[in-house]
Scaffold this motif. Sequence first.
Motif, PDB file in Angstrom:
ATOM      1  N   GLY A  68       0.811  -1.212   0.000  1.00 35.70           N
ATOM      2  CA  GLY A  68       0.000   0.000   0.000  1.00 35.70           C
ATOM      3  C   GLY A  68       0.844   1.262   0.000  1.00 35.70           C
ATOM      4  N   GLU A  69       1.933   1.244   0.720  1.00 38.29           N
ATOM      5  CA  GLU A  69       2.819   2.409   0.740  1.00 38.29           C
ATOM      6  C   GLU A  69       3.490   2.617  -0.621  1.00 38.29           C
ATOM      7  OE1 GLU A  69       4.362   2.711   5.341  1.00 38.29           O
ATOM      8  OE2 GLU A  69       5.049   1.002   4.136  1.00 38.29           O
ATOM      9  N   ILE A  70       3.797   1.524  -1.321  1.00 34.16           N
ATOM     10  CA  ILE A  70       4.349   1.656  -2.668  1.00 34.16           C
ATOM     11  C   ILE A  70       3.347   2.367  -3.566  1.00 34.16           C
ATOM     12  CG2 ILE A  70       5.033   0.363  -4.733  1.00 34.16           C
ATOM     13  CD1 ILE A  70       6.133  -1.784  -2.783  1.00 34.16           C
ATOM     14  N   ASP A  71       2.078   1.972  -3.499  1.00 30.57           N
ATOM     15  CA  ASP A  71       1.053   2.604  -4.330  1.00 30.57           C
ATOM     16  C   ASP A  71       0.905   4.089  -4.010  1.00 30.57           C
ATOM     17  OD1 ASP A  71       0.494   0.238  -5.618  1.00 30.57           O
ATOM     18  OD2 ASP A  71      -1.119  -0.325  -4.249  1.00 30.57           O
ATOM     19  N   TRP A  95       3.138  -6.646  -5.348  1.00 33.38           N
ATOM     20  CA  TRP A  95       4.403  -6.596  -4.628  1.00 33.38           C
ATOM     21  C   TRP A  95       4.252  -7.148  -3.219  1.00 33.38           C
ATOM     22  CZ3 TRP A  95       7.361  -5.865  -8.497  1.00 33.38           C
ATOM     23  CH2 TRP A  95       7.030  -4.979  -9.511  1.00 33.38           C
ATOM     24  N   ALA A  96       5.259  -7.885  -2.793  1.00 32.36           N
ATOM     25  CA  ALA A  96       5.307  -8.298  -1.393  1.00 32.36           C
ATOM     26  C   ALA A  96       5.656  -7.118  -0.501  1.00 32.36           C
ATOM     27  CB  ALA A  96       6.336  -9.414  -1.210  1.00 32.36           C
ATOM     28  N   GLY A  97       6.278  -6.121  -1.074  1.00 30.20           N
ATOM     29  CA  GLY A  97       6.687  -4.914  -0.358  1.00 30.20           C
ATOM     30  C   GLY A  97       7.872  -4.293  -1.055  1.00 30.20           C
ATOM     31  N   GLY A  98       8.599  -3.484  -0.319  1.00 28.76           N
ATOM     32  CA  GLY A  98       9.746  -2.810  -0.910  1.00 28.76           C
ATOM     33  C   GLY A  98      10.575  -2.134   0.161  1.00 28.76           C
ATOM     34  N   LEU A 115       3.306   6.118  -2.830  1.00 26.39           N
ATOM     35  CA  LEU A 115       4.496   6.858  -3.223  1.00 26.39           C
ATOM     36  C   LEU A 115       4.684   6.912  -4.741  1.00 26.39           C
ATOM     37  CD1 LEU A 115       6.983   5.525  -0.511  1.00 26.39           C
ATOM     38  CD2 LEU A 115       6.168   7.878  -0.733  1.00 26.39           C
ATOM     39  N   VAL A 116       4.324   5.837  -5.423  1.00 24.98           N
ATOM     40  CA  VAL A 116       4.473   5.767  -6.886  1.00 24.98           C
ATOM     41  C   VAL A 116       3.122   5.302  -7.435  1.00 24.98           C
ATOM     42  CG1 VAL A 116       5.909   4.935  -8.782  1.00 24.98           C
ATOM     43  CG2 VAL A 116       6.870   5.079  -6.495  1.00 24.98           C
ATOM     44  N   PRO A 117       2.216   6.221  -7.671  1.00 19.11           N
ATOM     45  CA  PRO A 117       0.822   5.854  -7.954  1.00 19.11           C
ATOM     46  C   PRO A 117       0.607   5.261  -9.343  1.00 19.11           C
ATOM     47  CG  PRO A 117       1.129   8.224  -8.119  1.00 19.11           C
ATOM     48  CD  PRO A 117       2.427   7.672  -7.609  1.00 19.11           C
ATOM     49  N   ARG A 118      -0.594   4.720  -9.499  1.00 18.44           N
ATOM     50  CA  ARG A 118      -1.131   4.215 -10.776  1.00 18.44           C
ATOM     51  C   ARG A 118      -0.456   2.934 -11.243  1.00 18.44           C
ATOM     52  NH1 ARG A 118      -0.506   9.601 -11.211  1.00 18.44           N
ATOM     53  NH2 ARG A 118       1.256   9.513 -12.667  1.00 18.44           N
ATOM     54  N   GLY A 119       0.184   2.215 -10.324  1.00 19.61           N
ATOM     55  CA  GLY A 119       0.806   0.947 -10.683  1.00 19.61           C
ATOM     56  C   GLY A 119      -0.164  -0.208 -10.587  1.00 19.61           C
TER      57      GLY A 119
END
Length: 430
Positions: free
Chosen positions: A134-137, A147-150, A139-143
């Motif tokens: 969720g944090e990836i989405d 992902w398991a995470g980052g 920070l870098v939207p519209r993906g």
Amino acid sequence: MAPAVFPVETSSHIPEATTVVVIGAGIVGLTAALTLAERGIPVVVLEKGRLAGEQSSRNLGWVRKMGRAPADVPMAVAADRLWAEMPARTGMDVGYRQAGIMYLARTEAEMAMHAGWLKAVDALGLDARLLTAGEIDALVPRGRGTWAGGIVTPSDGRAEPGLAASAIARAAIAKGATIIENCAVRTLSLSAGKVSGVMTEQGEIRCDQVLLAGGLWSRRFLGNLGVSLPTLPLVCSVLRTAPMEGPGEIAVGGPDFSFRKRLDGGYTITQRGALNAPIQLDHLLIGMRYLPTLRAQRQFLRIKIGRDFLRDLALPRRWGPAGPSPFDRVRTMDPPTDPGLNAEAMKNLCAAWPEFDAAKIVETWAGTMDITPDSTPVIDRVGRIPGLTVASGFSGHGFGTGPAAGQLAADLVTEANPLIAPDPYRLSRF
């Protein structure tokens, strides 16, 4: 072809003597020259081809601490400060932006690797942290990737390879340095076993100290002097897009793609999960030193056997001051781009961020990196040849740490207090 480099008016006059000769006009050699010139030390930079014609203009432009070996982090931290000072130091915007770098993980095993690295650098005070999907989405939207995470380091960033080396070169020249292109250094002049000059294709230049910052050519130069520097080549293919909106400013490294925003509004993209490994004679001579790395990273290597082997074999490994040397024969290492790798990069990226489907590819290139067995450079005095210092083997990391690596090299040349402890970069570890 390499990407365009901001033009610099260099010299064509070969001086009879100077204090320090720097071999190689990449970002490390140029930063060393700028540091020396700022200290009032006469310095001449000699480049067999053109300024920043090889990896210093062909890299991805990432400036990162994340993922580095713990012993290498202090140099990356010092580089952050020096990158931030570069506009004032050179009078030019080199595109340095602390916009952050993020790595993505598809599996829990990959997340465990990121967590292990965080634990290893826990005492170093970095701002890196693990991310949820969720944090990836956010920070870098519209993906659309799963992902398991980052992991992200907000203080990491980027700069522009086509601007940085040129800006540093211009500033060095303004402060008294001499930079000469298309002038190959064939070997050293020695007196009583110590450096007394360099022999170039245009004659001798007397000097007290030599800094070898020749990138992938340093191994061959040193080998002719009886000094072993273990490096092997890997080739990265890269593409850039026309200006586009894109998903943001953070540079993102996925398992099989990466992208980062450029100063011109486009993106620099590569297949992060694959590199070409052209087999050469050196693989037979020193390949055993790389077995631990090969076992750990063999899935990333696309091994190729063909013309590269024959081209390398045709270059001499021993020569005299009268030449011709390998550096006379090959002015610029310009490997062909691998269209297949670039196509993979775009396919994988578009699956994760579909807005890249609309990207217009305007340029592609490839660059050859010099990889040491531990992927850490050598920045050290060569004990058996007093007056010779080497700064090479940056293993694809040289641009990001270039300002700090060049200053550390200049410190060693002049026996000044070093910018950071040089122990991780000793040649003797090999």
